[in-house]
Motif scaffolding. Sequence first.
Motif, PDB file in Angstrom:
ATOM      1  N   TYR A 171      25.739  18.744  73.468  1.00 38.62           N
ATOM      2  CA  TYR A 171      27.218  19.286  73.060  1.00 38.62           C
ATOM      3  C   TYR A 171      27.907  19.088  74.176  1.00 38.62           C
ATOM      4  CZ  TYR A 171      25.058  20.969  68.895  1.00 38.62           C
ATOM      5  OH  TYR A 171      24.270  21.043  67.653  1.00 38.62           O
ATOM      6  N   GLN A 172      27.706  19.433  75.336  1.00 36.97           N
ATOM      7  CA  GLN A 172      28.581  19.389  76.413  1.00 36.97           C
ATOM      8  C   GLN A 172      28.883  18.054  76.627  1.00 36.97           C
ATOM      9  OE1 GLN A 172      29.794  22.295  78.334  1.00 36.97           O
ATOM     10  NE2 GLN A 172      31.136  20.525  79.009  1.00 36.97           N
ATOM     11  N   LYS A 173      27.978  16.958  76.761  1.00 37.34           N
ATOM     12  CA  LYS A 173      28.096  15.870  76.984  1.00 37.34           C
ATOM     13  C   LYS A 173      29.194  15.176  76.125  1.00 37.34           C
ATOM     14  CE  LYS A 173      26.019  11.315  78.551  1.00 37.34           C
ATOM     15  NZ  LYS A 173      24.870  10.733  78.726  1.00 37.34           N
ATOM     16  N   THR A 174      29.012  15.623  74.886  1.00 39.47           N
ATOM     17  CA  THR A 174      29.841  15.322  73.581  1.00 39.47           C
ATOM     18  C   THR A 174      31.336  15.489  74.148  1.00 39.47           C
ATOM     19  OG1 THR A 174      28.260  15.720  72.108  1.00 39.47           O
ATOM     20  CG2 THR A 174      30.550  15.422  71.293  1.00 39.47           C
ATOM     21  N   VAL A 175      31.711  16.498  74.601  1.00 42.33           N
ATOM     22  CA  VAL A 175      33.000  17.027  74.950  1.00 42.33           C
ATOM     23  C   VAL A 175      33.542  16.410  76.188  1.00 42.33           C
ATOM     24  CG1 VAL A 175      33.177  19.107  73.415  1.00 42.33           C
ATOM     25  CG2 VAL A 175      32.646  19.417  75.773  1.00 42.33           C
ATOM     26  N   ASP A 176      32.485  16.228  77.116  1.00 42.72           N
ATOM     27  CA  ASP A 176      32.865  15.522  78.425  1.00 42.72           C
ATOM     28  C   ASP A 176      33.487  14.112  77.748  1.00 42.72           C
ATOM     29  OD1 ASP A 176      32.279  17.623  79.858  1.00 42.72           O
ATOM     30  OD2 ASP A 176      30.163  17.131  80.384  1.00 42.72           O
ATOM     31  N   LEU A 177      32.623  13.416  77.180  1.00 39.65           N
ATOM     32  CA  LEU A 177      32.893  12.025  76.792  1.00 39.65           C
ATOM     33  C   LEU A 177      34.343  12.046  75.894  1.00 39.65           C
ATOM     34  CD1 LEU A 177      29.371  10.740  75.972  1.00 39.65           C
ATOM     35  CD2 LEU A 177      30.523   9.936  77.530  1.00 39.65           C
ATOM     36  N   ASN A 178      34.322  12.941  75.183  1.00 41.28           N
ATOM     37  CA  ASN A 178      35.391  12.997  74.236  1.00 41.28           C
ATOM     38  C   ASN A 178      36.051  14.415  73.935  1.00 41.28           C
ATOM     39  OD1 ASN A 178      37.489  12.748  72.222  1.00 41.28           O
ATOM     40  ND2 ASN A 178      36.028  12.018  70.662  1.00 41.28           N
ATOM     41  N   VAL A 182      36.304  18.269  68.301  1.00 41.06           N
ATOM     42  CA  VAL A 182      36.438  19.543  68.270  1.00 41.06           C
ATOM     43  C   VAL A 182      35.118  20.101  67.489  1.00 41.06           C
ATOM     44  CG1 VAL A 182      37.154  19.176  65.549  1.00 41.06           C
ATOM     45  CG2 VAL A 182      37.724  21.324  66.748  1.00 41.06           C
ATOM     46  N   GLU A 183      34.461  19.510  66.849  1.00 49.47           N
ATOM     47  CA  GLU A 183      33.116  19.971  66.454  1.00 49.47           C
ATOM     48  C   GLU A 183      32.275  20.360  67.680  1.00 49.47           C
ATOM     49  OE1 GLU A 183      34.655  17.123  65.393  1.00 49.47           O
ATOM     50  OE2 GLU A 183      34.799  17.411  63.131  1.00 49.47           O
ATOM     51  N   GLY A 184      32.349  19.510  68.721  1.00 52.08           N
ATOM     52  CA  GLY A 184      31.439  19.813  69.945  1.00 52.08           C
ATOM     53  C   GLY A 184      31.928  21.188  70.650  1.00 52.08           C
ATOM     54  N   TRP A 185      33.290  21.420  70.669  1.00 55.45           N
ATOM     55  CA  TRP A 185      33.593  22.788  70.968  1.00 55.45           C
ATOM     56  C   TRP A 185      33.101  23.913  70.136  1.00 55.45           C
ATOM     57  CZ3 TRP A 185      34.695  22.344  76.007  1.00 55.45           C
ATOM     58  CH2 TRP A 185      35.527  21.480  76.560  1.00 55.45           C
ATOM     59  N   ILE A 186      32.984  23.744  69.091  1.00 50.06           N
ATOM     60  CA  ILE A 186      32.716  24.757  67.917  1.00 50.06           C
ATOM     61  C   ILE A 186      31.340  24.949  68.126  1.00 50.06           C
ATOM     62  CG2 ILE A 186      32.447  25.141  65.416  1.00 50.06           C
ATOM     63  CD1 ILE A 186      35.030  23.445  64.993  1.00 50.06           C
ATOM     64  N   GLN A 187      30.240  23.974  68.076  1.00 52.81           N
ATOM     65  CA  GLN A 187      29.006  24.095  68.330  1.00 52.81           C
ATOM     66  C   GLN A 187      28.738  24.879  69.747  1.00 52.81           C
ATOM     67  OE1 GLN A 187      26.587  23.702  66.202  1.00 52.81           O
ATOM     68  NE2 GLN A 187      28.120  23.046  64.551  1.00 52.81           N
ATOM     69  N   LEU A 188      29.414  24.583  70.773  1.00 51.85           N
ATOM     70  CA  LEU A 188      29.098  25.219  71.980  1.00 51.85           C
ATOM     71  C   LEU A 188      29.402  26.638  72.017  1.00 51.85           C
ATOM     72  CD1 LEU A 188      30.273  22.587  74.502  1.00 51.85           C
ATOM     73  CD2 LEU A 188      28.150  23.418  74.262  1.00 51.85           C
TER      74      LEU A 188
END
Length: 326
Positions: A171-178, A182-188
Amino acid sequence: MRGIFLLIILIVSCKNKETPSPETLVQLSDSIPYFDELLKKFPDSDSLHYNKGIYLIQNEQVDSGIIMLEKALELNPGHANYYLSLSDAYILAIESKKAEAIIDSAMDRFPNDVIVLLKKSRVQLILNKHLNAMATLDFIFSIDPQNAEANYIAGHVFYEQGDTGRAIKCYQKTVDLNPEYVEGWIQLGDIMMSMKNKRALDYYRNAIRLDSNNIETLHNYAYALQSLGNKNLAIEAYKKNIIKSPNYELSYYNLGLMYQEMDSCFQAIQYLDKAIELNKEEASSYYFRARCFIQSGRQVKAREDLKEALRIYPNYKEADELLKKI
């Protein structure tokens, strides 16, 4: 039928010269009759069948929508999006096996299409085929190593397998790449909240910055404040949520519980009243309001609420025990 105004771009694939052009914009005030009229004129238009199917599904007529999407795919099996939408529709209809089968058909036609592969991995995740999902994701990474959505789905796979550490990394890599994912931030935020980690607040704030109208995220942020001991900020957040989404029951419910814990029974009852108005079948709302009534000396009202809680949930042990005491 309730009047609506809907803009639809008709992308009609048949070659009939009388077919509406791809750029046609249509304003609809009565959509189903409109679609039916056009389909009489252009019965072989895959686009019209597709758009009617999507419209039906958006209006909770999933089975009818599926029929339209199936027809669109029959008319034009070379349109990747038709497979994806039909797969989504099958999932809504709780027909996951059909969803998987239609994606497999898409894979036969579009074997290296990343969007199709991502959909395949999501369907495999829904079916709890975690190893298959990871194999699909590994293939995606061989094509596109920096794919944010693939990392996001991998996070779900690891989380469902109980590997929270690797899920967080994905999930962290998701938001690092993009950073706009928003869903990545929510999951984190959700994972950190489950761990009672204050970093959850920062993750939720990032999600809210990107989408300030998502009431579930706003609620989770308020609940995180509450759970982490920031009661005043939590109350303020819940009240702001009520202004933004006045029909969201959980805002009233949690405020009712918070005010009860603070021995502010009058305010607690007010918020629990509203929670019950919005959801009359939540047994715990009656139970907690009954406790407030007892604290304020209103035993008859308390008995009524406890009986209602037990009607909804006959095995409600706490409600049964409290009723026997008053």
